[in-house]
Each structure stands twice: as C-alpha cells, then as structure tokens.
Scaffold this motif. Structure first.
Motif, mmCIF file in Angstrom:
data_model
loop_
_atom_site.group_PDB
_atom_site.id
_atom_site.type_symbol
_atom_site.label_atom_id
_atom_site.label_comp_id
_atom_site.label_asym_id
_atom_site.label_seq_id
_atom_site.Cartn_x
_atom_site.Cartn_y
_atom_site.Cartn_z
ATOM 1 N N VAL A 190 -30.201 72.775 -91.133
ATOM 2 C CA VAL A 190 -31.326 73.668 -90.884
ATOM 3 C C VAL A 190 -32.545 72.845 -90.474
ATOM 4 O O VAL A 190 -32.933 71.906 -91.172
ATOM 5 N N GLY A 191 -33.151 73.216 -89.348
ATOM 6 C CA GLY A 191 -34.387 72.581 -88.895
ATOM 7 C C GLY A 191 -35.514 73.596 -88.929
ATOM 8 O O GLY A 191 -35.440 74.628 -88.261
ATOM 9 N N ILE A 192 -36.554 73.320 -89.731
ATOM 10 C CA ILE A 192 -37.645 74.277 -89.927
ATOM 11 C C ILE A 192 -38.949 73.704 -89.389
ATOM 12 O O ILE A 192 -39.306 72.555 -89.672
ATOM 13 N N HIS A 193 -39.653 74.507 -88.614
ATOM 14 C CA HIS A 193 -40.963 74.134 -88.090
ATOM 15 C C HIS A 193 -41.944 73.979 -89.254
ATOM 16 O O HIS A 193 -42.286 74.942 -89.923
ATOM 17 N N VAL A 194 -42.366 72.739 -89.487
ATOM 18 C CA VAL A 194 -43.358 72.454 -90.531
ATOM 19 C C VAL A 194 -44.383 71.517 -89.901
ATOM 20 O O VAL A 194 -44.240 70.308 -89.929
ATOM 21 N N SER A 241 -47.953 71.946 -94.602
ATOM 22 C CA SER A 241 -47.591 71.143 -95.766
ATOM 23 C C SER A 241 -46.098 71.193 -96.031
ATOM 24 O O SER A 241 -45.516 72.269 -96.181
ATOM 25 N N ALA A 242 -45.471 70.019 -96.132
ATOM 26 C CA ALA A 242 -44.047 69.961 -96.454
ATOM 27 C C ALA A 242 -43.746 70.497 -97.847
ATOM 28 O O ALA A 242 -42.587 70.776 -98.171
ATOM 29 N N LEU A 243 -44.777 70.652 -98.674
ATOM 30 C CA LEU A 243 -44.558 71.186 -100.024
ATOM 31 C C LEU A 243 -44.113 72.652 -99.998
ATOM 32 O O LEU A 243 -43.615 73.148 -101.003
ATOM 33 N N VAL A 244 -44.265 73.326 -98.842
ATOM 34 C CA VAL A 244 -43.760 74.704 -98.738
ATOM 35 C C VAL A 244 -42.238 74.730 -98.802
ATOM 36 O O VAL A 244 -41.639 75.795 -99.016
ATOM 37 N N LEU A 245 -41.597 73.573 -98.635
ATOM 38 C CA LEU A 245 -40.137 73.502 -98.672
ATOM 39 C C LEU A 245 -39.584 73.339 -100.082
ATOM 40 O O LEU A 245 -38.380 73.507 -100.307
ATOM 41 N N GLU A 246 -40.446 73.030 -101.046
ATOM 42 C CA GLU A 246 -39.966 72.596 -102.363
ATOM 43 C C GLU A 246 -39.066 73.598 -103.062
ATOM 44 O O GLU A 246 -37.967 73.275 -103.499
ATOM 45 N N ALA A 301 -37.504 68.707 -91.704
ATOM 46 C CA ALA A 301 -38.817 69.266 -91.386
ATOM 47 C C ALA A 301 -39.202 68.824 -89.981
ATOM 48 O O ALA A 301 -39.462 67.638 -89.732
ATOM 49 N N MET A 302 -39.227 69.788 -89.078
ATOM 50 C CA MET A 302 -39.611 69.481 -87.705
ATOM 51 C C MET A 302 -41.101 69.153 -87.633
ATOM 52 O O MET A 302 -41.897 69.720 -88.381
ATOM 53 N N HIS A 303 -41.430 68.219 -86.759
ATOM 54 C CA HIS A 303 -42.807 67.736 -86.573
ATOM 55 C C HIS A 303 -43.288 66.894 -87.749
ATOM 56 O O HIS A 303 -44.469 66.521 -87.795
ATOM 57 N N ALA A 304 -42.398 66.621 -88.702
ATOM 58 C CA ALA A 304 -42.719 65.754 -89.846
ATOM 59 C C ALA A 304 -43.979 66.182 -90.592
ATOM 60 O O ALA A 304 -44.688 65.353 -91.174
ATOM 61 N N GLY A 305 -44.266 67.487 -90.580
ATOM 62 C CA GLY A 305 -45.391 68.000 -91.359
ATOM 63 C C GLY A 305 -46.756 67.489 -90.931
ATOM 64 O O GLY A 305 -47.705 67.530 -91.717
ATOM 65 N N TRP A 306 -46.873 66.986 -89.681
ATOM 66 C CA TRP A 306 -48.169 66.472 -89.222
ATOM 67 C C TRP A 306 -49.210 67.584 -89.260
ATOM 68 O O TRP A 306 -48.923 68.724 -88.908
ATOM 69 N N PRO A 307 -50.436 67.265 -89.707
ATOM 70 C CA PRO A 307 -50.977 65.943 -90.060
ATOM 71 C C PRO A 307 -51.014 65.681 -91.565
ATOM 72 O O PRO A 307 -51.699 64.757 -91.995
ATOM 73 N N MET A 308 -50.306 66.459 -92.378
ATOM 74 C CA MET A 308 -50.420 66.361 -93.835
ATOM 75 C C MET A 308 -49.494 65.279 -94.372
ATOM 76 O O MET A 308 -48.490 65.549 -95.037
ATOM 77 N N ILE A 309 -49.841 64.033 -94.108
ATOM 78 C CA ILE A 309 -48.978 62.903 -94.425
ATOM 79 C C ILE A 309 -48.731 62.760 -95.920
ATOM 80 O O ILE A 309 -47.607 62.468 -96.344
ATOM 81 N N ASP A 310 -49.735 62.961 -96.754
ATOM 82 C CA ASP A 310 -49.537 62.785 -98.195
ATOM 83 C C ASP A 310 -48.541 63.815 -98.737
ATOM 84 O O ASP A 310 -47.689 63.482 -99.563
ATOM 85 N N ASP A 311 -48.656 65.048 -98.267
ATOM 86 C CA ASP A 311 -47.711 66.082 -98.698
ATOM 87 C C ASP A 311 -46.301 65.755 -98.215
ATOM 88 O O ASP A 311 -45.313 65.969 -98.935
ATOM 89 N N MET A 312 -46.203 65.218 -96.992
ATOM 90 C CA MET A 312 -44.888 64.875 -96.455
ATOM 91 C C MET A 312 -44.253 63.751 -97.256
ATOM 92 O O MET A 312 -43.066 63.798 -97.598
ATOM 93 N N ALA A 342 -44.883 62.977 -100.364
ATOM 94 C CA ALA A 342 -44.540 63.499 -101.688
ATOM 95 C C ALA A 342 -43.239 64.281 -101.645
ATOM 96 O O ALA A 342 -42.386 64.154 -102.545
ATOM 97 N N ALA A 343 -43.053 65.089 -100.601
ATOM 98 C CA ALA A 343 -41.830 65.888 -100.476
ATOM 99 C C ALA A 343 -40.615 64.995 -100.242
ATOM 100 O O ALA A 343 -39.547 65.208 -100.835
ATOM 101 N N LEU A 344 -40.750 63.980 -99.395
ATOM 102 C CA LEU A 344 -39.639 63.067 -99.144
ATOM 103 C C LEU A 344 -39.263 62.295 -100.410
ATOM 104 O O LEU A 344 -38.080 62.070 -100.694
ATOM 105 N N TYR A 345 -40.256 61.889 -101.175
ATOM 106 C CA TYR A 345 -40.006 61.137 -102.405
ATOM 107 C C TYR A 345 -39.313 62.007 -103.454
ATOM 108 O O TYR A 345 -38.389 61.566 -104.148
ATOM 109 N N ALA A 346 -39.744 63.250 -103.559
ATOM 110 C CA ALA A 346 -39.198 64.149 -104.583
ATOM 111 C C ALA A 346 -37.835 64.720 -104.209
ATOM 112 O O ALA A 346 -37.051 65.078 -105.094
ATOM 113 N N HIS A 347 -37.543 64.778 -102.892
ATOM 114 C CA HIS A 347 -36.313 65.429 -102.437
ATOM 115 C C HIS A 347 -35.562 64.487 -101.500
ATOM 116 O O HIS A 347 -35.766 64.511 -100.281
ATOM 117 N N PRO A 348 -34.678 63.654 -102.060
ATOM 118 C CA PRO A 348 -34.020 62.606 -101.262
ATOM 119 C C PRO A 348 -33.080 63.126 -100.189
ATOM 120 O O PRO A 348 -32.633 62.348 -99.344
#
Length: 339
Positions: free
Chosen positions: A189-193, A214-219, A232-243, A245-251
């Motif tokens: 699944v590829g989601i526009h974030v 915010s990638a946190l909408v995926l949590e 997450a398509m577009h890598a959640g730009w420009p919310m880098i800190d949220d991205m 955090a999401a990558l760290y929490a969800h391997p």
C-alpha cells in the motif's frame, strides 16, 4: 605491425560499442502515474526542476489564476520542463524515459491508461490502483471489487491512495476495511503523506489539510494492521521530525521520494534526504518520481540521487533499487531479469 594495429583498433571499437549499448543499472520507480496529457490542466505546462520559490499571492485575486500563470510561464523556476501536448506523446515520451534509463515503475492513475501502457511495456509497468473515496462512487472500487481485482493478479499494488486530498486520515475507521483487505491479501500500500500542488486547498481540494502531511497519521493504521506493507509517499515532507519518529516506532514502514526529488529547491531536498539517512533509515527509502505529465522528471529525480555527495554508492543503489526489491518481495529471478 599494421595487422596488429587494426586488430587493436577493432578490439577498442568493440569495447566502445559494448559500453555504449550496456544497459544502466536498474531503477525501481515506486510512484509513477499514467494519466491524460490534460490531467493537470491545458498543456503545455511547465514544471520547475526545481521550483526556486513557490511565489506569492494576493488574496483579492483568485489563486487558480496565480498558479496556472506560474505553470504556463515557468516564472517560479529558473529551470523547468514542459508537458507533452497529447496523450499519445505523453505515453511515448514516458515509456522512452523508462527504457533508456532501465526503470521499472509502479504505475497508477486512470485504470484504462494504466492498462494501455502496460500492454505497450508489460515488463516495466507494474500496475497499481489509484484510489480515494470518490473512486467508490465513480468507478465502483469498493473493498469487494478491489479484493477481486487484486486476487486476479492483474493489479499488484494498492496506491496511490490519495485520501489526504479528501481530508481523511489513513487511520480513519472509514478506511480501515481497505487496509484490512490489503493486509489479508499481502498487497503493498502506498499512501499520499505529504505535499500536493502548492495551495491545493484553493485549487479545488477544499478538505485537504497540511496537518495530514504528518507521518503520525499512519500510526493507528500500522498498529492495527502489523503485517501490512505500507510506504509513505513523498516521505511526509516537510514534517521531518514526525517522519523520523514514525520510521523509528514502526520498523515495517518505508517511504518514497515522489515529487520532492525534483520539484522542491535542491538544497531543501538534500537536507531532508540527508536527515533521513543520518537518522539510520537509508534501508527504507525508495525512489519515486511521482511523474504526472512531465516525463523528464523521472531522469532528473534519478540524477538527484546519483549526484548526492553525502550518499555512498551503496546507499544510492539501496534508494534507487535494492530497498524496493525487498519491499516488493521480488524473487532473485525477477531481480536478475531487470539487469
């Protein structure tokens, strides 16, 4: 000596021709669109590669006119690429770029056009389903119809899912049945974030919200569906800190670099990409062009990765190819055929 000279010349010529005809190393584009030439507005339109700035707007005027003027004149960019005038030329140019750069592309958009492109280039076009809630009413793409479509094997990726434009979070309960279906069938699944066109709220997507970058909408979706393959398509730009955090929490979470790899200022793109890599997530970043009607952006996006001085050669190959083969679970035979 003359005989040896011509023998050497023949050998060098042969080596030169071999070098000229050798295919580039393969690239997987996780985010390509097959649409009509007028999908983004009356062609030709100029895409900044990159945009140097995103302009300014006096709200006494209608923003659509401001934005369309920028696309018609290229005034927001020193360098831009123009869109083809017809559907046929868009198809021809896009497929030519894929072939010449040895690109294999997850392709979504108008399903009839996706099918047509796949017929022309069955090995390079990997068929995805572009989806939002409007698709349920317009095309009958309900959970049940999607399940049948994926089980048939004709389409293999559920994405781009573009519900951000409708103001809906991927963790919304209304979307949950679709994620459940994808998890059950093991469909990526590829989601526009992240970003749409600048000012997209005022271009008709009235429910779109920047907070959904915010990638946190995926949590909640990830926690509820732990076996889901999601990027997450577009890598959640420009919310880098949220991205991060999401990558760290969800391997299990991956990202693609669609659109940001060529349309935002280069310094900002490299800053964002370097943050992702420096934080330790280089094995979960995938190339994506998000090419719509500007075929040259595919090559420009690839070159941005290749020219990133802060990336090692291994990291570049991971982003351009290796990470996607792992995410898509390609077999050794499928990978070998791409070289």
């Amino acid at each position: 000596m003359t005989k040896n000279f011509f023998l050497l010349l023949s050998l060098l010529t042969g080596l030169y021709c071999t070098a000229q005809t050798k295919k580039p190393l393969p690239v997987i584009d996780m985010h390509l669109h097959a649409i009509g030439a007028d999908d983004q507005g009356p062609p030709p339109l100029k895409m900044g590669v990159p945009f140097d700035n995103f302009g300014y707007h006096d709200p006494k005027n209608e923003y659509g006119s401001t934005f369309m003027e920028a696309l018609k004149t290229g005034k927001w960019a020193k360098h831009s690429t123009s869109s083809p005038l017809t559907d046929d030329s868009l198809q021809v140019q896009t497929l030519r770029v894929l072939r010449s750069n040895n690109v294999y592309a997850v392709t979504s958009g108008d399903m009839s056009i996706v099918r047509k492109w796949h017929t022309q280039e069955p090995k390079r076009i990997m068929k995805g389903v572009y989806w939002d809630f409007r698709s349920v009413k317009k095309n009958g793409l309900t959970v049940d119809s999607l399940r049948k479509l994926f089980r048939s094997g004709e389409f293999a990726i559920f994405g781009e899912v573009a519900i951000q434009y409708e103001g809906i979070s991927p963790s919304d309960t209304a979307f949950d049945p679709y994620l459940k279906m994808a998890e059950e069938l093991d469909i990526p699944v590829g989601i526009h974030v992240g970003p749409g066109p600048p000012g997209v709220i005022y271009l008709g997507a009235q429910k779109y919200r920047a907070s959904l970058h915010s990638a946190l909408v995926l949590e909640n979706a990830l926690v509820k569906h732990p076996k889901l393959r999601l990027y997450a398509m577009h890598a959640g730009w420009p919310m880098i800190d949220d991205m991060l955090a999401a990558l760290y929490a969800h391997p299990q979470l991956y990202v693609d670099l669609g659109v940001i790899c060529y349309h935002i200022p280069e310094k900002e793109f490299y800053f964002y990409l370097e943050r992702l890599v420096n934080a330790g997530f280089g094995k979960r970043i995938m190339f994506g062009s998000d090419n719509m009607v500007w075929p040259q952006t595919i090559k420009i996006g690839i070159d941005r990765i290749k020219n990133a001085t802060f990336l090692s050669e291994e990291q570049k190959r991971d982003i351009l190819f290796n990470n996607a083969t792992r995410f898509l679970r390609l077999t050794p035979e499928q990978i070998k055929a791409m070289y």
